[in-house]
Design a protein around this motif. Structure first.
Motif, PDB file in Angstrom:
ATOM      1  N   HIS A 201      11.614  11.686  55.213  1.00  0.00           N
ATOM      2  CA  HIS A 201      12.655  11.264  56.152  1.00  0.00           C
ATOM      3  C   HIS A 201      12.062  10.978  57.529  1.00  0.00           C
ATOM      4  O   HIS A 201      12.408   9.985  58.176  1.00  0.00           O
ATOM      5  CB  HIS A 201      13.725  12.360  56.243  1.00  0.00           C
TER       6      HIS A 201
ATOM      7  N   GLU B 203       9.567  20.743  47.637  1.00  0.00           N
ATOM      8  CA  GLU B 203      10.411  19.552  47.541  1.00  0.00           C
ATOM      9  C   GLU B 203      11.157  19.316  48.852  1.00  0.00           C
ATOM     10  O   GLU B 203      11.286  18.183  49.318  1.00  0.00           O
ATOM     11  CB  GLU B 203      11.393  19.705  46.387  1.00  0.00           C
TER      12      GLU B 203
ATOM     13  N   GLU C 101      20.304  17.602  48.573  1.00  0.00           N
ATOM     14  CA  GLU C 101      20.618  16.414  49.354  1.00  0.00           C
ATOM     15  C   GLU C 101      21.843  16.629  50.225  1.00  0.00           C
ATOM     16  O   GLU C 101      22.489  15.699  50.653  1.00  0.00           O
ATOM     17  CB  GLU C 101      20.841  15.220  48.416  1.00  0.00           C
TER      18      GLU C 101
ATOM     19  N   ASP D 216      15.737  21.032  54.080  1.00  0.00           N
ATOM     20  CA  ASP D 216      15.234  19.742  54.541  1.00  0.00           C
ATOM     21  C   ASP D 216      15.864  19.336  55.866  1.00  0.00           C
ATOM     22  O   ASP D 216      15.619  18.257  56.368  1.00  0.00           O
ATOM     23  CB  ASP D 216      15.480  18.658  53.486  1.00  0.00           C
TER      24      ASP D 216
ATOM     25  N   ARG E  24      10.762  16.092  51.328  1.00  0.00           N
ATOM     26  CA  ARG E  24      11.893  15.289  51.796  1.00  0.00           C
ATOM     27  C   ARG E  24      11.896  15.190  53.321  1.00  0.00           C
ATOM     28  O   ARG E  24      12.197  14.136  53.885  1.00  0.00           O
ATOM     29  CB  ARG E  24      13.209  15.892  51.307  1.00  0.00           C
TER      30      ARG E  24
END
Length: 755
Positions: A259, A251, A753, A467, A255
């Motif tokens: 991005h 995941e 996030e 991420d 991301r």
């Protein structure tokens, strides 16, 4: 485009089915309702993933009359009596004696030390499977500290017994409300019988399963809840450790790819721009780390993919300079940069530092300014209305190249002309929505730089911030003096050491230096004990109250009176700073301290982040065991920022055996924040390394250990990147996509996030 429903694989199909389809009947249905009410479990996958918290090791199932001293065994018995008493040698500890029998006329006494859980879980009349080693004591068999699992009836344990009478490891589940281990066990065993686990498609690609020698998914679930051996369960652990790491890293890789695929305008550095002029005027030399990270950022800002970088560095490592150089590169291309700070005090300090370091470059509209410079604007909630209106116009028109602010920056009425870079300082203090709101102000994807002064162990960084590209500053700029840290144990050294603490404060002040005093609580004037009765002493105040964890913590307000009464400090200029004060009062107090108008600043942890006073050379933390290691390190970093020798005193009234003393000793032993981060992780035994998700629910890891699994997480990360490189949208890995959906749902994705 393939719909979400069409992409649901067999993996999701079974595991997302409601439990009621597989656990029919009245009694099991009641358990299904309890699972939803007490644990939030409604699906097949939810129950299968509800791992036992421990297992009772196998032993040969015997009658009490057949037990042999010194031989490990298992038996089923009924609790006939239970009593708890204090130990004579140490009244703080207790013993619980449980007398059990198995209906054959034989009985056995089992003693548990400090066993509140056993006292609670083994009331009279309870049947349980006990495992342990009986010993002879005064001619009678007895047992100390047996493992046990509560069972409904003596016969129900046969579900875990082989034909030869050997007992398989018995799962013991985390219990809540009316959901006892027997009740959960019945539901799980029913599910294992009715659900077709062999129809599941594995989210881990076959070549990885073979390389890692991992057991398949169906067998893993069977062995998780009904292992036939300890080896079987260990194989399950390896399987689910890798799966958890792989699913999360996939995941994160997805991301990163998503991005990076959002194009941004190229913002290359200019040879004759503000950045080059700023560098030429710097009164110091950048560290090797600052130069290396600066080159990374320079290249990324010049590219067409948005930068998404985490900059971590120890206290005082020069992160702000790195961030300012990045902001100037954006301004050189006609864009704007915004820095989001968690408090008004820190936002003001960042603004002052930027304006001072830029000099004439920050005053393009003033007579002594550089017309080719850029305007720097501060926006906070307490800004006067007229000043706020001017700031908003400068931001919207693009006149302000650099904007520094608090949460006020993300208000709806704030509009940027061309936001090219969002800098988030002390990122852990902001929610996901707040950071997203700042990036949304750009109208497109801006570059993002998040900074933290709390060093992050590598495994945590890969897992929580996977991420983000991570840059690390390890060197301290030249001129920083070492901080000498000492634990001042008043419990063992008495009033003489306390008097020396205040005398040392007076000595620093007499040399023209300034002193921080930090307290865990603000306090309440109305709740203060009579000061005279406490004889103006921390030790004398110790008897004033006890909250069950040592003395009542010191407060800012009480310390103000205590310090003012010290002979060495009666002429000192003393002020207090805490979170209940009006923002203007806080800013004024901090400015006065920075200007040298205050000798002793008594504060809570509001000074933890960012406050920079080079003349402060002594910090006295009172009751520091109330703080965590990272917080102690952050607070300590407020001193030693100038040319003066600096000292930090950890003044504790706790006993030498207090668990918090180990933290204090660790902080006193080193000023290396990265080393302390590892110690902190070890002492806290990880806890929930991802923290509570910012939606209010926990998003902790079940299987991965940040202390143990760095190599595993690194392998999973490489595997995940390979999968995403070949299949960015996981169109050919629908079972993996479904696994991500189950783990990273709307209520638990916040931790992913943070960037």
């Amino acid at each position: 485009m393939t719909s979400g429903a069409a992409r649901v694989s067999a993996f999701a199909g079974l595991l997302d089915q409601p439990l009621s389809r597989y656990i029919p009947g009245n009694a099991p249905t009641a358990t299904v309702k309890l699972l939803e009410k007490d644990l939030g479990i409604t699906t097949v996958g939810g129950l299968l993933d509800y791992a036992p918290r421990r297992y009772i090791r196998r032993g040969h199932l015997q009658l009490l009359s057949d037990l042999i001293a010194g031989e490990r065994t298992s038996f089923v018995a009924r609790v006939e009596s239970s009593s708890t008493r204090r130990m004579q040698r140490d009244p703080r500890r207790s013993l619980t004696d449980v007398l059990v029998s198995d209906g054959t006329g034989a009985s056995l006494k089992i003693t548990f030390f400090n066993a509140y859980t056993a006292q609670k879980e083994l009331p009279v009349g309870t049947h349980a499977l006990f495992t342990g080693k009986p010993e002879l004591y005064r001619g009678y068999l007895s047992m100390t500290g047996a493992d046990y699992a509560v069972v409904d009836t003596p016969d129900s344990v046969t579900d875990f017994t082989s034909q030869s009478g050997e007992v398989y490891p018995i799962p013991v589940y985390p219990e809540r409300g009316k959901l006892t281990t027997p009740r959960i066990t019945r539901a799980v065993q029913q599910l294992l019988l009715t659900a077709d686990l062999d129809s599941l498609t594995d989210p881990i690609p076959q070549h990885i399963l073979e390389r890692e020698t991992l057991v398949g998914l169906a067998q893993a679930y069977r062995d998780l809840h009904r292992p036939e051996s300890v080896d079987a369960f260990q194989a399950v652990q390896e399987r689910f450790r890798y799966q958890e790491a792989f699913v999360l890293q996939t995941e994160l890789a997805r991301r990163r790819h998503e991005h990076a695929s959002q194009p941004v305008a190229e913002r290359p550095a200019r040879a004759d721009g503000l950045l080059s002029r700023y560098d030429a005027a710097l009164p110091f030399t950048l560290t090797d780390g600052q130069q290396a990270v600066g080159e990374q950022i320079r290249a990324e800002l010049a590219g067409t993919a948005p930068m998404n970088r985490l900059l971590q560095g120890d206290v005082g490592s020069g992160k702000t300079v790195v961030a300012l150089r990045a902001m100037l590169q954006i301004v050189d291309t006609g864009g704007q940069a915004a820095m989001l700070a968690p408090t008004e005090v820190l936002a003001q300090q960042h603004y002052d530092k930027i304006v001072t370091s830029l000099g004439p470059l920050a005053r393009p509209d003033q007579l002594d300014g550089d017309p080719d410079g850029t305007k720097v604007v501060l926006l906070t909630g307490s800004l006067p209305t007229a000043a706020k209106r001017v700031a908003l116009l400068d931001i919207a028109s693009g006149a302000a190249g650099i904007v520094v602010g608090t949460h006020a920056l993300i208000q709806e009425k704030v509009q940027f002309a061309d936001l090219g870079l969002a800098v988030v300082d002390e990122q852990h203090r902001f929610g996901v929505e707040q950071r997203d709101a700042l990036r949304d102000k750009a109208g497109h994807t801006p570059h993002t730089l998040v900074m933290t002064a709390t060093p992050i162990p590598r495994t945590v960084a890969m897992t929580v911030f996977g991420d983000l590209d991570v840059s690390t500053l390890r060197e301290l700029p030249g001129g920083r003096r070492p901080i000498h840290t000492h634990v001042v144990g008043l419990a063992e050294h008495g009033p003489a050491w306390e008097r020396r603490v205040w005398a040392l404060a007076g000595e620093h002040i007499s040399r023209g230096r300034q002193v921080y005093v930090v307290a865990p609580k603000i306090g309440d004037d109305a709740a203060l004990p009579p000061f005279d009765s406490l004889r103006g002493s921390l030790l004398a105040a110790q008897e004033a109250g006890d909250d069950g964890d040592g003395p009542e913590p010191a407060t800012v307000q009480w310390l103000e009176r205590l310090i003012s009464a010290q002979p060495e400090l009666r002429d000192a200029r003393i002020a207090v700073l805490h979170g209940r004060q009006d923002p203007l009062v806080k800013s004024e107090t901090m400015n006065r301290f920075a200007a040298g108008e205050i000798d002793v600043l008594i504060s809570t942890t509001v000074i933890e982040v960012g406050v920079d006073v080079a003349n402060a050379s002594l910090m006295i933390m009172v009751d520091p065991e109330r703080f965590g290691i990272s917080q102690l390190h952050q607070l300590r970093g407020r001193i030693g920022r100038g040319e003066h020798e600096s000292t930090c005193l950890l003044v504790t009234r706790s006993d030498p055996e207090h668990p918090g003393r180990e933290r204090l000793a660790a902080v006193a032993a080193t000023t290396d924040g990265f080393e302390l981060a590892e110690v902190d992780l070890r002492l806290r035994r990880e806890g929930n390394i991802l923290g509570a998700s910012q939606s209010g629910r926990k998003s902790g890891l079940r299987w991965i250990s940040a202390l143990r699994d760095e190599a595993l997480v690194a392998r999973a990360r490489e595997d995940a990147e390979a999968v995403i490189a070949e299949d960015p949208h996981l169109a050919r890995h629908t079972e993996l996509l479904a696994a991500i959906g189950r783990v990273v749902d709307e209520n638990s994705q916040a931790f992913l996030e943070r960037g």
